[in-house]
Design an enzyme around this catalytic site. Structure first.
Site, PDB file in Angstrom:
ATOM      1  N   CYS A 579       0.829  -1.197   0.000  1.00  0.00           N
ATOM      2  CA  CYS A 579       0.000   0.000   0.000  1.00  0.00           C
ATOM      3  C   CYS A 579       0.871   1.259   0.000  1.00  0.00           C
ATOM      4  O   CYS A 579       2.032   1.244   0.437  1.00  0.00           O
ATOM      5  CB  CYS A 579      -0.909  -0.002   1.222  1.00  0.00           C
ATOM      6  SG  CYS A 579      -2.122   1.341   1.251  1.00  0.00           S
ATOM      7  N   ASP A 581       0.405   3.663   1.882  1.00  0.00           N
ATOM      8  CA  ASP A 581       0.310   4.238   3.221  1.00  0.00           C
ATOM      9  C   ASP A 581       1.700   4.654   3.723  1.00  0.00           C
ATOM     10  O   ASP A 581       2.659   3.884   3.631  1.00  0.00           O
ATOM     11  CB  ASP A 581      -0.314   3.215   4.169  1.00  0.00           C
ATOM     12  CG  ASP A 581      -0.728   3.840   5.493  1.00  0.00           C
ATOM     13  OD1 ASP A 581       0.158   4.248   6.247  1.00  0.00           O
ATOM     14  OD2 ASP A 581      -1.951   3.915   5.749  1.00  0.00           O
ATOM     15  N   ARG A 583       2.871   4.893   6.599  1.00  0.00           N
ATOM     16  CA  ARG A 583       3.373   4.165   7.771  1.00  0.00           C
ATOM     17  C   ARG A 583       3.976   2.815   7.417  1.00  0.00           C
ATOM     18  O   ARG A 583       4.581   2.156   8.273  1.00  0.00           O
ATOM     19  CB  ARG A 583       2.232   3.973   8.779  1.00  0.00           C
ATOM     20  CG  ARG A 583       1.640   5.267   9.298  1.00  0.00           C
ATOM     21  CD  ARG A 583       0.295   5.028   9.936  1.00  0.00           C
ATOM     22  NE  ARG A 583      -0.703   4.525   8.970  1.00  0.00           N
ATOM     23  CZ  ARG A 583      -1.947   4.209   9.296  1.00  0.00           C
ATOM     24  NH1 ARG A 583      -2.358   4.331  10.544  1.00  0.00           N
ATOM     25  NH2 ARG A 583      -2.786   3.760   8.365  1.00  0.00           N
ATOM     26  N   HIS A 640      -1.970  -4.100   5.359  1.00  0.00           N
ATOM     27  CA  HIS A 640      -1.676  -3.565   6.690  1.00  0.00           C
ATOM     28  C   HIS A 640      -2.973  -3.237   7.418  1.00  0.00           C
ATOM     29  O   HIS A 640      -4.050  -3.120   6.806  1.00  0.00           O
ATOM     30  CB  HIS A 640      -0.801  -2.315   6.583  1.00  0.00           C
ATOM     31  CG  HIS A 640      -1.479  -1.158   5.918  1.00  0.00           C
ATOM     32  ND1 HIS A 640      -2.147  -0.173   6.616  1.00  0.00           N
ATOM     33  CD2 HIS A 640      -1.599  -0.829   4.606  1.00  0.00           C
ATOM     34  CE1 HIS A 640      -2.643   0.714   5.765  1.00  0.00           C
ATOM     35  NE2 HIS A 640      -2.320   0.336   4.538  1.00  0.00           N
ATOM     36  N   CYS A 643      -6.226   0.090   6.918  1.00  0.00           N
ATOM     37  CA  CYS A 643      -6.039   0.577   5.552  1.00  0.00           C
ATOM     38  C   CYS A 643      -7.204   1.490   5.153  1.00  0.00           C
ATOM     39  O   CYS A 643      -8.382   1.101   5.231  1.00  0.00           O
ATOM     40  CB  CYS A 643      -5.942  -0.601   4.588  1.00  0.00           C
ATOM     41  SG  CYS A 643      -5.703  -0.109   2.858  1.00  0.00           S
TER      42      CYS A 643
END
Length: 747
Positions: A579, A581, A583, A640, A643
């Site tokens: 992803c 993302d 993080r 993760h 999401c």
């Protein structure tokens, strides 16, 4: 085991006999004393020692000190000194201090052996020329021209013949089974007998019965105690260093140094009591033992037994060996003791001065004095290296960079202040401290300069790369000897937790957005203020540009050689689809580096099916390139927790047309979510959907023909990972049961 050890013991026996005879001659001892030391060293030190392959016996490195003892106290008193030295070794072994011998600089040991080799070569050269050795190496050098002018034909001929055989023999592959020293002595003796040369014969007709027991030495007891200590230490250090070297020659049990030292002590007690030479571990015989195939200590023990049997029943054969041939053998050994391979290694570590000072000291002054000079120089150079400091000042654009490396003590303060004086007032300075130690004088000089520089309007950013010395001193904390991990290992921290906030004054007091004291249970508390830190740091400087500057300063020097090698070609082993993302950082959660992962990131770590309409060329192109060009063998899909894309699928899709269009590729995941079983670790529907999505994307990968073909052929593996952000834990998802596989933990 014996099928390997018996042949090896015979090889070592054939090497040991001529060397033992030669060392006895060089030591000024009875000929039988060398054979006694060979028997005792083989049987006792071999059976009791800490190494299964080390061979002990008389050593050429001890011959110089033995000949001096014989000249001073006589042979029988020298035997008592050997006995007492053995008792001292036994005591040191009982107190388990053997590892302390490894603190002796190898440059001193190699220099000592080289010096002994030069002394032996010079003294035996006179015997080869038909003369007698002088009292010292310098006298031997001064007497050498007259010895060369006077042509002692028979002695010279047998010496040249012996050395020639020693040089040529190892280059003849078909005769290597016979050791070169034995072959040289046999050929020299046979030639001398056939041609009727007038040479000096070795007398061993009485065998071991010619030896006498030890007597207490007469004289200054300080000197006698010093002699005992010298023999014990030299023999012990040489044995232990040989023992350590023997570990690199075989794959059997590792050596026990304390046991080896105690065994050497027992052997020297017995050898001295029987009238033998001092015993120590010997590199040449140990190497021959391993190369001959020895597997256990039986080889060493049996070689001592063979020496005993040979001396008891065949001592008359030794009388056929010319003394000049033994002298030539020792001359050859002495030259070999000046080991150029060791010298090259020492040169690489800048220890050649220690080597040469020790060698010259042994040759010119004496053995003990030369070793003392070498140890003294080694200590001085060690102190110099410990106090070494490098100060580099250079300008990089509008900023100045100062790098201080080493140990910053009062000795380096003049160099530091001179270098800092070159920085103009008001300049912005990056001060990198890569220090092993900083004393108070250095801290005062550095801190005073910093305060003065900041008063002129300049700024100083201090970064301690290796150990925390400056910041604790500023805050008044007690300095600890333990070093902190290098700062470059914290590259994974967000910008907000690394940048000093509040300006130079706050930085000077050790206040930083990331608090090292919060590494433990208090670390989450610091994280709660992340937004505040980020806001303050954002006002201070642009994070991205500051991050690149930090990369150039700290990380680039470490990775530049690696990236230079792979600049023209990449060979990743994985296609990693995850992803977008912020993080989720693939290289952190997989502990991978440059060149390991070929990474594709998108919203929701989605893999559109091959039949999707309209087709998505972005992810398909990455898959195609990874398989056809890079030839990866694993494709990993990593989801993760929490999401945002999956949250949008569960609720209403936000008013973002492009995002709504993209999330159509996640509809299969939403359908699969209904059948996806929950687990005790699930935090709710979103967590279940995030896990189901990973499994669905693995299925979507199978719709691509190139992927399906390689999977069927067993040339490609598909794996699913799930990263729990809050727990900082990665799970491997089982496609069959959709449940996390427990991670491996250290036992």
């Amino acid at each position: 085991m014996l099928q390997h050890d018996v042949p090896a013991s015979l090889v070592v026996f054939l090497v040991a006999v001529p060397l033992s005879l030669g060392i006895a001659v060089a030591s000024g001892a009875p000929i039988a004393a060398g054979l006694v030391a060979a028997v005792v060293g083989g049987v006792l030190a071999g059976a009791l020692g800490g190494s299964v392959v080390q061979v002990s016996g008389p050593a050429a490195g001890l011959s110089l000190v033995v000949v001096q003892l014989v000249q001073t106290y006589g042979w029988r008193a020298t035997c008592m000194i050997t006995l007492l030295a053995g008792l001292l070794q036994l005591l040191l072994g009982a107190f388990r201090v053997a590892k302390a011998a490894l603190a002796v600089s190898p440059a001193v040991v190699h220099g000592m052996l080289a010096g002994v080799g030069v002394v032996i070569a010079l003294s035996q050269l006179h015997i080869v020329l038909g003369g007698k050795p002088q009292q010292s190496a310098l006298e031997n050098i001064l007497e050498l021209p007259s010895q060369i002018i006077n042509n002692h034909s028979h002695a010279v001929l047998v010496g040249v013949l012996t050395i020639a055989v020693l040089v040529v023999w190892t280059r003849l592959p078909r005769v290597r089974a016979v050791p070169a020293p034995l072959a040289a002595l046999i050929i020299a003796a046979a030639t001398a007998a056939v041609l009727g040369w007038d040479l000096t014969e070795v007398d061993l007709s009485a065998g071991f019965s010619s030896l006498e027991g030890p007597l207490l030495p007469q004289g200054d007891w300080h000197a006698i105690a010093g002699a005992v200590l010298l023999v014990a230490l030299l023999a012990g250090v040489e044995s232990l260093l040989t023992c350590v070297a023997s570990n690199r020659l075989h794959n059997g049990p590792r050596a026990d140094l304390d046991r080896e030292l105690a065994a050497q002590g027992v052997a020297n007690v017995v050898s001295g009591a029987l009238g033998g030479l001092p015993v120590s571990g010997v590199v040449v015989r140990t190497t021959a033992n391993v190369r001959a195939g020895a597997r256990s200590r039986w080889s060493t023990v049996l070689h001592g037994v063979w020496v005993l049997v040979f001396t008891a029943f065949f001592a008359w054969m030794i009388a056929l060996i010319p003394l000049e041939a033994l002298a030539a053998l020792l001359l050859f050994i002495g030259v070999q003791m000046v080991n150029l391979a060791h010298a090259r290694n020492l040169r690489n570590h800048r220890e050649m001065p220690i080597y040469f000072v020790t060698m010259v000291g042994v040759v010119v002054v004496g053995l003990a004095e030369g070793v003392a000079l070498g140890l003294g120089l080694a200590a001085l150079l060690a102190l110099r290296r410990l106090a070494w400091v490098s100060v580099s000042v250079r300008q990089a654009g509008e900023r100045w960079r100062v790098v201080v490396t080493g140990s910053l003590t009062f000795i380096g303060v003049p160099r530091l202040t001179d270098s800092l004086a070159a920085i103009p007032p008001g300049a912005s300075v990056d001060l990198d401290l890569n220090l092993d130690f900083m004393d108070n004088a250095a801290f005062e000089a550095l801190h005073t300069w910093r305060l003065d520089h900041e008063r002129t309007g300049g700024t100083v950013d201090v970064d301690e790369l290796h150990g925390e010395w400056y910041a604790p001193a500023v805050s008044g904390a007690r300095l600890r000897a333990a070093r902190t991990p290098p700062k470059h290992e914290r590259w994974w921290l967000p910008w907000a937790y690394r940048h000093p906030v509040g300006g130079p004054a706050q930085a000077a007091n050790g206040l930083c957005a990331y608090d090292e004291a919060a590494d433990g249970p208090e670390a989450p508390a610091a994280a709660t203020n992340g937004e505040e830190h980020a806001e303050q740091a954002g006002k201070a400087m642009p994070d991205l540009l500051e991050g690149t500057r930090e990369f150039h300063r700290r990380t680039a020097p470490f990775v530049r050689p690696l990236l230079h090698r792979m600049a023209r070609k990449q060979t990743p082993s994985h296609l990693f689809i995850t992803c977008a993302d912020s993080r989720v950082v693939p290289n952190i959660i997989t502990a991978s580096g440059p060149g390991d992962l070929f990474t594709v990131r998108n919203i929701g770590n989605l893999v559109p099916r091959a039949s999707s309409a309209p087709p998505d060329d972005s992810v398909s192109a990455a898959i195609e390139y990874a398989l056809k060009v890079l030839e990866v063998r694993t494709i990993t899909v990593c989801g993760h927790s929490g999401c945002g894309a999956m949250a949008a699928l569960l609720g209403e899709t936000p008013e973002l047309p492009a995002l709504r269009n993209w999330l159509r590729h996640g509809r299969q995941s939403l359908a699969r979510y209904v059948a996806f079983p929950g687990t005790e670790e699930d935090e709710g529907p979103l967590d279940r959907l995030c896990r189901a999505n990973v499994i669905q994307q693995l299925d979507n990968l199978g719709t691509h023909p190139a992927v399906a073909e390689l999977v069927r052929a067993g040339k490609l593996e598909l794996t699913g990972l799930y990263f729990d952000i809050a727990a900082a834990r990665v799970h491997v998802l089982d496609p069959q049961h959709y449940s996390p596989v427990p991670e491996l933990r250290p036992s």
